[in-house]
Design a protein around this motif. Structure first.
Motif, PDB file in Angstrom:
ATOM      1  N   ARG A   1       0.959  -1.179  -0.139  1.00 31.83           N
ATOM      2  CA  ARG A   1       0.065  -0.012   0.046  1.00 31.83           C
ATOM      3  C   ARG A   1       0.712   1.297   0.039  1.00 31.83           C
ATOM      4  NH1 ARG A   1      -3.154  -0.775   5.188  1.00 31.83           N
ATOM      5  NH2 ARG A   1      -3.909   1.214   4.741  1.00 31.83           N
ATOM      6  N   LEU A   2       1.926   1.221   0.704  1.00 28.22           N
ATOM      7  CA  LEU A   2       2.796   2.361   0.800  1.00 28.22           C
ATOM      8  C   LEU A   2       3.534   2.690  -0.486  1.00 28.22           C
ATOM      9  CD1 LEU A   2       4.676   1.731   4.168  1.00 28.22           C
ATOM     10  CD2 LEU A   2       3.205   3.630   3.701  1.00 28.22           C
ATOM     11  N   LEU A   3       3.671   1.737  -1.368  1.00 29.84           N
ATOM     12  CA  LEU A   3       4.528   1.709  -2.671  1.00 29.84           C
ATOM     13  C   LEU A   3       3.429   1.943  -3.911  1.00 29.84           C
ATOM     14  CD1 LEU A   3       7.187  -0.944  -1.635  1.00 29.84           C
ATOM     15  CD2 LEU A   3       7.670   1.375  -2.241  1.00 29.84           C
ATOM     16  N   ALA A   4       2.216   1.818  -3.554  1.00 29.81           N
ATOM     17  CA  ALA A   4       1.138   1.497  -4.666  1.00 29.81           C
ATOM     18  C   ALA A   4       1.078   2.729  -5.695  1.00 29.81           C
ATOM     19  CB  ALA A   4      -0.178   1.252  -3.855  1.00 29.81           C
ATOM     20  N   LYS A   5       0.730   2.372  -6.800  1.00 28.52           N
ATOM     21  CA  LYS A   5       0.436   3.148  -7.950  1.00 28.52           C
ATOM     22  C   LYS A   5      -0.890   3.484  -8.066  1.00 28.52           C
ATOM     23  CE  LYS A   5       4.716   3.644  -8.893  1.00 28.52           C
ATOM     24  NZ  LYS A   5       5.666   4.636  -8.535  1.00 28.52           N
ATOM     25  N   PRO A   6      -1.581   4.687  -8.790  1.00 33.34           N
ATOM     26  CA  PRO A   6      -3.022   4.863  -9.075  1.00 33.34           C
ATOM     27  C   PRO A   6      -3.286   3.822  -9.789  1.00 33.34           C
ATOM     28  CG  PRO A   6      -1.551   7.017  -9.479  1.00 33.34           C
ATOM     29  CD  PRO A   6      -0.826   5.806  -9.215  1.00 33.34           C
ATOM     30  N   GLY A   7      -4.634   3.418  -9.354  1.00 31.28           N
ATOM     31  CA  GLY A   7      -5.365   2.601 -10.254  1.00 31.28           C
ATOM     32  C   GLY A   7      -5.750   1.010  -9.596  1.00 31.28           C
ATOM     33  N   GLY A   8      -4.721   0.867  -8.571  1.00 31.66           N
ATOM     34  CA  GLY A   8      -4.987  -0.403  -7.950  1.00 31.66           C
ATOM     35  C   GLY A   8      -5.589  -0.464  -6.822  1.00 31.66           C
ATOM     36  N   LYS A   9      -5.941  -1.566  -6.250  1.00 30.58           N
ATOM     37  CA  LYS A   9      -6.992  -1.622  -4.946  1.00 30.58           C
ATOM     38  C   LYS A   9      -5.828  -1.372  -3.620  1.00 30.58           C
ATOM     39  CE  LYS A   9      -6.075  -6.678  -4.167  1.00 30.58           C
ATOM     40  NZ  LYS A   9      -6.745  -8.012  -3.987  1.00 30.58           N
ATOM     41  N   GLN A  10      -4.484  -1.372  -3.728  1.00 30.95           N
ATOM     42  CA  GLN A  10      -3.725  -1.263  -2.894  1.00 30.95           C
ATOM     43  C   GLN A  10      -3.697   0.350  -2.329  1.00 30.95           C
ATOM     44  OE1 GLN A  10      -2.839  -3.266  -0.491  1.00 30.95           O
ATOM     45  NE2 GLN A  10      -2.876  -5.241  -1.877  1.00 30.95           N
TER      46      GLN A  10
ATOM     47  N   GLY B   1      -4.480   4.145  -1.786  1.00 31.17           N
ATOM     48  CA  GLY B   1      -5.468   4.712  -0.736  1.00 31.17           C
ATOM     49  C   GLY B   1      -5.008   5.689  -0.079  1.00 31.17           C
ATOM     50  N   PRO B   2      -5.650   6.139   1.124  1.00 26.09           N
ATOM     51  CA  PRO B   2      -5.016   7.247   1.841  1.00 26.09           C
ATOM     52  C   PRO B   2      -3.735   7.123   2.492  1.00 26.09           C
ATOM     53  CG  PRO B   2      -7.470   6.824   2.552  1.00 26.09           C
ATOM     54  CD  PRO B   2      -6.808   5.767   1.597  1.00 26.09           C
ATOM     55  N   LEU B   3      -3.231   5.871   2.953  1.00 28.80           N
ATOM     56  CA  LEU B   3      -1.997   5.662   3.470  1.00 28.80           C
ATOM     57  C   LEU B   3      -0.856   5.927   2.389  1.00 28.80           C
ATOM     58  CD1 LEU B   3       0.069   4.710   5.714  1.00 28.80           C
ATOM     59  CD2 LEU B   3      -0.224   2.342   4.470  1.00 28.80           C
ATOM     60  N   THR B   4      -1.326   5.484   0.791  1.00 25.50           N
ATOM     61  CA  THR B   4      -0.396   5.655  -0.024  1.00 25.50           C
ATOM     62  C   THR B   4      -0.011   7.104  -0.141  1.00 25.50           C
ATOM     63  OG1 THR B   4      -1.387   3.783  -0.860  1.00 25.50           O
ATOM     64  CG2 THR B   4       0.150   5.126  -2.501  1.00 25.50           C
ATOM     65  N   VAL B   5      -1.125   7.818  -0.336  1.00 29.24           N
ATOM     66  CA  VAL B   5      -1.179   9.330  -0.639  1.00 29.24           C
ATOM     67  C   VAL B   5      -0.427  10.268   0.410  1.00 29.24           C
ATOM     68  CG1 VAL B   5      -2.556  11.088  -1.371  1.00 29.24           C
ATOM     69  CG2 VAL B   5      -2.995   8.993  -2.403  1.00 29.24           C
ATOM     70  N   MET B   6      -1.000   9.876   1.527  1.00 34.76           N
ATOM     71  CA  MET B   6      -0.385  10.884   2.513  1.00 34.76           C
ATOM     72  C   MET B   6       1.263  10.705   2.758  1.00 34.76           C
ATOM     73  SD  MET B   6      -2.596  12.874   4.024  1.00 34.76           S
ATOM     74  CE  MET B   6      -1.483  13.313   5.184  1.00 34.76           C
ATOM     75  N   VAL B   7       1.480   9.187   2.839  1.00 37.20           N
ATOM     76  CA  VAL B   7       2.890   8.970   3.142  1.00 37.20           C
ATOM     77  C   VAL B   7       3.709   9.471   1.685  1.00 37.20           C
ATOM     78  CG1 VAL B   7       4.760   7.107   3.087  1.00 37.20           C
ATOM     79  CG2 VAL B   7       2.755   7.377   4.728  1.00 37.20           C
ATOM     80  N   GLN B   8       3.372   9.280   0.373  1.00 40.78           N
ATOM     81  CA  GLN B   8       4.046   9.483  -0.810  1.00 40.78           C
ATOM     82  C   GLN B   8       4.097  10.968  -0.911  1.00 40.78           C
ATOM     83  OE1 GLN B   8       3.202   7.459  -4.213  1.00 40.78           O
ATOM     84  NE2 GLN B   8       3.305   5.349  -3.189  1.00 40.78           N
ATOM     85  N   ALA B   9       3.117  12.003  -0.450  1.00 41.54           N
ATOM     86  CA  ALA B   9       3.158  13.107  -0.218  1.00 41.54           C
ATOM     87  C   ALA B   9       4.353  13.823   0.432  1.00 41.54           C
ATOM     88  CB  ALA B   9       1.840  13.713   0.235  1.00 41.54           C
ATOM     89  N   MET B  10       4.862  13.008   1.368  1.00 40.84           N
ATOM     90  CA  MET B  10       5.770  13.724   2.337  1.00 40.84           C
ATOM     91  C   MET B  10       7.061  12.829   2.219  1.00 40.84           C
ATOM     92  SD  MET B  10       3.663  15.731   3.458  1.00 40.84           S
ATOM     93  CE  MET B  10       4.643  16.824   4.887  1.00 40.84           C
ATOM     94  N   CYS B  11       7.086  11.858   1.655  1.00 38.68           N
ATOM     95  CA  CYS B  11       8.227  11.066   1.779  1.00 38.68           C
ATOM     96  C   CYS B  11       8.565  10.198   0.447  1.00 38.68           C
ATOM     97  CB  CYS B  11       8.220  10.085   3.061  1.00 38.68           C
ATOM     98  SG  CYS B  11       8.105  10.484   4.355  1.00 38.68           S
ATOM     99  N   GLU B  12       9.738   9.774   0.107  1.00 38.27           N
ATOM    100  CA  GLU B  12      10.081   9.115  -0.886  1.00 38.27           C
ATOM    101  C   GLU B  12      10.004   7.743  -0.416  1.00 38.27           C
ATOM    102  OE1 GLU B  12      13.906  10.429  -2.120  1.00 38.27           O
ATOM    103  OE2 GLU B  12      13.133  12.252  -3.313  1.00 38.27           O
ATOM    104  N   VAL B  13       9.358   6.698  -0.945  1.00 39.44           N
ATOM    105  CA  VAL B  13       9.088   5.253  -0.267  1.00 39.44           C
ATOM    106  C   VAL B  13      10.015   4.340  -1.283  1.00 39.44           C
ATOM    107  CG1 VAL B  13       7.579   3.878   0.376  1.00 39.44           C
ATOM    108  CG2 VAL B  13       7.016   6.036   0.318  1.00 39.44           C
ATOM    109  N   GLN B  14      10.913   3.296  -0.506  1.00 39.20           N
ATOM    110  CA  GLN B  14      11.399   2.177  -1.149  1.00 39.20           C
ATOM    111  C   GLN B  14      11.559   0.912  -0.287  1.00 39.20           C
ATOM    112  OE1 GLN B  14      15.781   3.274  -0.935  1.00 39.20           O
ATOM    113  NE2 GLN B  14      16.370   1.265  -2.001  1.00 39.20           N
TER     114      GLN B  14
ATOM    115  N   SER C   1      -3.732  10.721  -9.359  1.00 35.00           N
ATOM    116  CA  SER C   1      -2.369  10.563  -8.892  1.00 35.00           C
ATOM    117  C   SER C   1      -2.257  11.327  -7.787  1.00 35.00           C
ATOM    118  CB  SER C   1      -1.359  11.276  -9.962  1.00 35.00           C
ATOM    119  OG  SER C   1      -1.754  12.636 -10.102  1.00 35.00           O
ATOM    120  N   VAL C   2      -1.055  11.300  -6.896  1.00 38.20           N
ATOM    121  CA  VAL C   2      -0.903  11.922  -5.732  1.00 38.20           C
ATOM    122  C   VAL C   2      -0.883  13.472  -5.985  1.00 38.20           C
ATOM    123  CG1 VAL C   2       0.758  12.399  -3.844  1.00 38.20           C
ATOM    124  CG2 VAL C   2       0.592  10.047  -4.638  1.00 38.20           C
TER     125      VAL C   2
END
Length: 284
Positions: free
Chosen positions: A173-182, A184-197, A273-274
């Motif tokens: 979910r943290l690494l998810a791209k738009p369009g998938g079921k994973q 969601g809010p966790l994805t967007v909030m964290v990716q807006a503030m951090c780079e995820v690897q 997208s984010v």
């Protein structure tokens, strides 16, 4: 680092066993712990927050690397073990016994106080104040991973880096791209503030007792310039639109709502997208 035998002996000496209700799965794979330490890019004097230290296996490795550690443990039964294991490190080790979260959206004030108190003392002849930044390095209990990461990413800019063990589903979910079921809010909030690897994937056998799912180590590096300067506004939008994620935006926001260019009322939130979701939050 503690071996699996030592972990079992420490617990047995206090009449304890892992508690399923607290999500206690003790990491004992030393290769994976070394990967966590390498990903954390530790320097002597770094402030580190660890959540769910268990018997102190990772805690000791962090302290041996020169960290100033705040370890937060919910299970009061583990307190005597942790006090004993952390004692040799003196005032570089702070233990908070309690919940890391005061509420879903707020850190325990005792943890914030401990982080402030754990700042390394300046050494003469260069008594400059130390930076207030800290790193989150932890094998996170699965049930608190999502709210804790959102809280730290959105509301605590002093957290500059996180290297955490989470359930693989949470990592996806943290690494998810738009369009998938994973996605969601966790994805967007964290990716807006951090780079995820993703650092690594761990099978159940790396833990005792083994969980029923795979785990992942994820690194979050705070962006030099966050994608939004108003995380609460973005969080409110995400709660609103993803609460009805199968509905079109026009149905959720109202057909008369003016939307930014490139976003249509017929779009569904998981297709944006984010950047688009941030622009939508800004426009409302």
């Amino acid at each position: 680092m503690q071996t699996l035998t030592q972990i079992k002996q420490l617990l047995a000496a206090h009449g304890l066993r892992p508690k399923h209700r607290l999500g206690q799965n003790f990491l004992h794979d030393h290769n994976q712990m070394r990967k966590i330490l390498a990903a954390a890019e530790l320097s002597p004097g770094d402030r580190v927050l660890e959540v769910g230290p268990g018997t102190g296996t990772l805690s000791e490795a962090l302290l041996e690397a020169g960290a100033h550690l705040v370890a937060v443990e919910l299970d009061t039964d583990l307190e005597p073990i942790l006090r004993e294991r952390l004692a040799p490190f003196g005032d570089r080790a702070h233990l908070v016994v309690g919940d890391i979260l005061a509420s879903k959206r707020q850190l325990n004030p005792d943890v914030i106080d401990a982080l402030q108190a754990s700042s390394p003392k300046p050494q003469a002849p260069n008594p400059k104040p130390q930076a207030s930044s800290f790193k989150l390095i932890a094998n996170l209990p699965y049930n608190i991973a999502s709210p804790l990461l959102i809280n730290l990413a959105a509301d605590h800019p002093a957290m500059t880096l996180a290297v955490v063990m989470v359930q693989r589903e949470v990592a996806d979910r943290l690494l998810a791209k738009p369009g998938g079921k994973q996605y969601g809010p966790l994805t967007v909030m964290v990716q807006a503030m951090c780079e995820v690897q993703r650092v690594s994937v761990l099978p159940p056998g790396c833990f005792w007792p083994p969980p029923k799912v795979d785990s992942s180590v994820i690194r979050l590096r705070r962006r030099a310039t966050p994608m939004t300067d108003d995380p609460p506004r973005l969080a409110d939008l995400l709660h609103r639109v993803f609460g009805q994620r199968r509905k079109q935006l026009g149905s959720v926001l109202g057909r008369s709502t003016a939307l930014p260019p490139g976003i249509a009322g017929t779009d569904r939130p998981e297709t944006l997208s984010v950047e688009q979701l941030i622009e939508l939050a800004r426009s409302l």
